[in-house]
Every structure is written in structure tokens, then in C-alpha cells.
Design a protein around this motif. Structure first.
Motif, PDB file in Angstrom:
ATOM      1  N   LEU A 296       0.837  -1.205   0.000  1.00 29.13           N
ATOM      2  CA  LEU A 296       0.000   0.000   0.000  1.00 29.13           C
ATOM      3  C   LEU A 296       0.871   1.255   0.000  1.00 29.13           C
ATOM      4  N   LEU A 297       1.925   1.248   0.781  1.00 30.25           N
ATOM      5  CA  LEU A 297       2.795   2.422   0.881  1.00 30.25           C
ATOM      6  C   LEU A 297       3.633   2.630  -0.374  1.00 30.25           C
ATOM      7  N   PHE A 304      -3.389   8.968  -1.666  1.00 25.74           N
ATOM      8  CA  PHE A 304      -2.066   9.561  -1.502  1.00 25.74           C
ATOM      9  C   PHE A 304      -1.855  10.702  -2.502  1.00 25.74           C
ATOM     10  N   ASP A 305      -2.400  10.547  -3.708  1.00 22.56           N
ATOM     11  CA  ASP A 305      -2.310  11.631  -4.697  1.00 22.56           C
ATOM     12  C   ASP A 305      -2.946  12.903  -4.149  1.00 22.56           C
ATOM     13  N   ASP A 306      -4.135  12.757  -3.559  1.00 14.86           N
ATOM     14  CA  ASP A 306      -4.826  13.906  -2.968  1.00 14.86           C
ATOM     15  C   ASP A 306      -4.005  14.518  -1.840  1.00 14.86           C
ATOM     16  N   MET A 307      -3.402  13.671  -1.044  1.00 15.56           N
ATOM     17  CA  MET A 307      -2.627  14.144   0.094  1.00 15.56           C
ATOM     18  C   MET A 307      -1.483  15.044  -0.372  1.00 15.56           C
ATOM     19  N   LEU A 311      -0.862  19.217   0.151  1.00 20.41           N
ATOM     20  CA  LEU A 311       0.338  19.791   0.775  1.00 20.41           C
ATOM     21  C   LEU A 311       0.857  20.966  -0.044  1.00 20.41           C
ATOM     22  N   ALA A 312       0.742  20.855  -1.369  1.00 15.13           N
ATOM     23  CA  ALA A 312       1.167  21.949  -2.236  1.00 15.13           C
ATOM     24  C   ALA A 312       0.183  23.119  -2.163  1.00 15.13           C
ATOM     25  N   GLN A 369       8.116   9.010   4.800  1.00  8.36           N
ATOM     26  CA  GLN A 369       8.921   8.657   3.629  1.00  8.36           C
ATOM     27  C   GLN A 369       8.907   9.763   2.583  1.00  8.36           C
ATOM     28  N   PHE A 370       7.763  10.427   2.411  1.00 10.11           N
ATOM     29  CA  PHE A 370       7.668  11.510   1.438  1.00 10.11           C
ATOM     30  C   PHE A 370       8.588  12.664   1.806  1.00 10.11           C
ATOM     31  N   TYR A 371       8.503  13.121   3.053  1.00  7.43           N
ATOM     32  CA  TYR A 371       9.332  14.252   3.463  1.00  7.43           C
ATOM     33  C   TYR A 371      10.816  13.890   3.485  1.00  7.43           C
ATOM     34  N   LEU A 372      11.116  12.682   3.925  1.00  7.80           N
ATOM     35  CA  LEU A 372      12.514  12.257   3.970  1.00  7.80           C
ATOM     36  C   LEU A 372      13.097  12.206   2.559  1.00  7.80           C
TER      37      LEU A 372
END
Length: 393
Positions: A296-297, A304-307, A311-312, A369-372
Motif C-alpha cells: 500500500l505504501l 495519496f495523490d490527494d494528500m 500539501l502543495a 517517507q515523502f518528506y525524507l
């Protein structure tokens, strides 16, 4: 027909394994019976549309239910009162035409169609208001209006004026017939839609929906809810699953976020079980569920696309989340804090013991994981995430 787990569109009991939501429907029905107008505002893929479909069936014994959606309505539909009214009448007509036992006569249904297609007469809101009253008078049962995907109209003054029309009719409902109940469904809180009231770029909060009752029904899935769905699956699969352990584990990952629950179940059933040396029996174990969470991750999905898109769109949220994840900062939960309010509305954040926390472990791991990766790529270094690196916390 063989059942499966579903993560797209409406869940149908005969086709899909799903949580029993009868208790939630009873709570919502109490609001309808009391004649309340309210909004079901929950994050994306939180089961709103499935709940509305089931609610329509539940209410049909007592009420004539008109269920429409603003999905796909473009800017033109909100350009002026006349055009919006025609669109709205067409949606009403389609709902009446294809519904069973609506309590609306064929004559009124046909009148709805004629008005929606009449290009020679204007239909300002006062005419639309009169037609709604006529429709309510002629119906065999009290009318309930359900509108899904109301976010489509959130940026337009015409939509807020339409809410004002419904509000005006609600306030004089003892004198002039109107809907028994109006239910709006979307992500955003309709009470806080912003209305541009001057040609200058000045905004103020306007509350055309300040008549709405609070909607406090918990639509997340409890471990018991998940267990009920897995018990249904186990009756078909007969693999000797430890339902209590598995349902608790799925809840630990998801905190009951409906899409994440169904997605992990679907991946376990259809992907993990098909791996070499695996089977349904070995898939529905602690290790199999962890494997499904890892898949899933790693794979893109619409949630996740929406998330990432949000953020943008909301820089304040993009600051708050890393502070929680990496800097250990604690924020008192305050719904009037813009970043916290937005993050809660989108389902990224929640309140726990007065503090603001990430809503569930899946979101926490995904955001971590995204921010890292974003920071490492800024520095020009290779990035190889460890699957479920935040899991053991």
C-alpha cells in the motif's frame, strides 16, 4: 456471484465484503426524522457515497428520497441563477425518472423535465423555490433531498445563494412546504465556505448553512466493525483466520480509515496470497498484513495523490506536518487553527488527549517517507526507503 473487497465506487452488499453500517444509518435517520438539515463532511474515500446509497434505501419506507450529485458540474452550471436552476431541475428529473417508489407522480416528474429543457423562460431562484414547494405538496411522502459532491459548487456565489434559498425555506417550513430534510455530502465544511462579496479581493466568512445540525456520527471503522467484515470473508474462505488478531492489526495500521481498511484487505486477498509459496491461509497472518501495508505504501493511489496535492495547496499544513513528524513539536488541538482545521478536514490529522497527531500509522509512514525523500533529493543523495521504517514505534 463471488464477493470481493472493494476500494472504488459504491460498496454493494451482494458484491462486496463490507462493514455493517446499520447502526450509523439509524443515527443518521434520527436527524432526518427530526427534520434536520445537515452536512456529512468527511475526508476523501471515507465511505460517504456508500453511506448515502444505503441511507436512501433505509429512508424509502417513509420518505420520498431525491438523491443527486454535483460531480461533473462545471463552471457554466454556476454562472447565473437561471442556468443553475436548469441544471438542478435536470438532476431532480434524472433522480425521479430512474428511482423506484419516489412518491412523486409521473406528471410532476414530467413537469420537472419540461422546466429543465425550457430555453424560452427564465428560472430565477424564486421560481425554483415555488416549484420545490409544489413538488413537496404533490408528493405522497415527505421529501428528503440528498446532494453528494457539493464541493463542486464551493467556489461559486450562485451555490451559496442556492444554500440561502434552502435556508429561507427551512425557516418558514411551518407555513410553506419544503423538504423534510436536506443532506449535503462533501469534504469541505459547508458552514465555512468563503463568499467573495466585493469586486476587490476581499473575502469574509458567510454562513448560508448556519441552520445545519451538527453531524457527529463516527464513520470510521472500529476493530469490531472490521472483525464483522472479516467474519463474512472467513465464512467463504474457510482458512481458520484469527479474526480478532487480524482486525486489531488492521485497525492499528489504519485507525479505521475506511479506504485504508479495505485496501489492506484487498491487497492481502488478491496480491499477498498470490505470491510464490503463499496462500490465503499464510496471507491472513501478522506477516501477511504487514506485507500488504508495505505494498500500500509503495504503490500510488488516489488517496495519496490527494494528500500530496493538498500539501502543495496549503503551505501551512506542509509546515505543521514535518514539525510533528521530525521535530517532535506538539500542538494543542484547536479547530480554529487554519492548518489543524485543514489537516483534520482532509483526514490527515486528529485529536488525541487534547493534542494534534497524525491520523493513523499508514499516513504517518507515508508522510515520513515523502518528506525524507524530498529532503534527501534536495541534497542530491540517493534515497532507498526501508519498508515500514516507522512501523515499530
Amino acid at each position: 456471484m463471488e464477493k470481493r473487497f472493494n476500494v472504488t465506487g459504491i460498496c454493494i452488499p451482494e458484491m462486496h465484503y463490507m462493514v455493517d453500517i446499520k447502526s450509523r444509518l439509524k443515527e443518521i435517520r434520527k436527524l432526518v426524522d427530526r427534520g434536520e438539515y445537515f452536512t456529512i463532511n468527511r475526508a476523501r474515500q471515507y465511505g460517504k457515497t456508500t453511506t448515502l446509497a444505503c441511507l436512501k434505501k433505509t429512508l424509502s419506507d417513509t420518505y420520498a428520497v431525491i438523491s443527486i450529485s454535483f460531480e461533473g458540474m462545471g463552471r457554466d452550471a454556476f454562472s447565473d441563477e437561471n442556468i443553475f436552476s436548469k441544471y438542478f431541475l435536470r438532476l431532480l428529473y434524472n433522480s425521479l425518472k430512474y428511482s423506484q417508489q419516489t412518491g412523486i407522480s409521473i406528471e410532476m416528474t414530467e413537469e420537472c423535465r419540461k422546466r429543465s429543457e425550457d430555453n424560452f423562460s427564465e428560472t430565477p431562484f424564486w421560481k425554483l423555490s415555488d416549484f420545490i414547494s409544489d413538488l413537496c405538496v404533490m408528493a405522497d411522502k415527505p421529501l428528503v433531498l440528498i446532494i453528494d459532491e457539493v464541493d463542486q459548487g464551493g467556489n461559486y456565489e450562485i451555490f451559496l445563494n442556492f444554500l440561502g434559498l434552502l435556508r429561507s425555506k427551512y425557516l418558514v417550513r411551518t407555513e410553506i412546504p419544503t423538504f423534510q430534510s436536506v443532506i449535503l455530502a462533501g469534504v469541505y465544511d459547508i458552514k465555512n465556505l468563503k463568499l467573495k462579496i466585493r469586486e476587490e479581493l476581499e473575502h469574509q466568512y458567510n454562513s448560508p448553512w448556519n441552520i445545519a445540525a451538527d453531524f457527529n456520527v463516527d464513520m470510521s471503522f472500529s476493530p469490531q466493525d472490521i472483525g464483522g467484515m472479516l467474519a463474512d470473508y472467513e465464512r467463504d474462505a474457510r482458512i481458520g483466520m484469527d479474526i480478532q488478531m487480524i482486525s486489531g492489526l488492521i485497525y492499528d495500521y489504519t485507525s479505521g480509515y475506511p479506504y485504508l481498511v479495505s485496501r489492506i484487505c484487498k491487497l492481502t486477498d488478491e496480491i499477498v496470497s498470490q505470491k510464490p509459496g503463499s496462500s490465503l491461509k499464510t496471507a491472513w497472518t501478522r506477516e501477511g498484513i504487514a506485507d500488504a501495508a508495505g505494498i500500500l505504501l509503495r504503490k500510488p493511489n488516489t488517496l495519496f495523490d490527494d494528500m500530496i496535492k493538498h500539501l502543495a495547496e496549503y503551505p501551512e499544513l506542509d509546515i505543521l506536518l514535518p514539525n510533528i513528524l521530525f521535530n517532535g513539536m506538539e500542538y494543542a488541538f484547536n479547530a480554529y487553527n487554519a492548518a489543524i482545521n485543514i489537516g483534520t478536514m482532509f483526514g490527515f490529522l486528529k485529536e488525541s488527549d487534547g493534542k494534534t497527531i497524525i491520523a493513523n500509522r499508514i499516513f504517518e509512514m507515508h508522510l515520513y517517507q515523502f518528506y525524507l525523500s524530498r529532503e534527501i533529493l534536495k541534497e542530491g543523495k540517493p534515497y532507498f526507503p526501508t519498508s515500514l521504517s516507522r512501523e515499530s514505534g
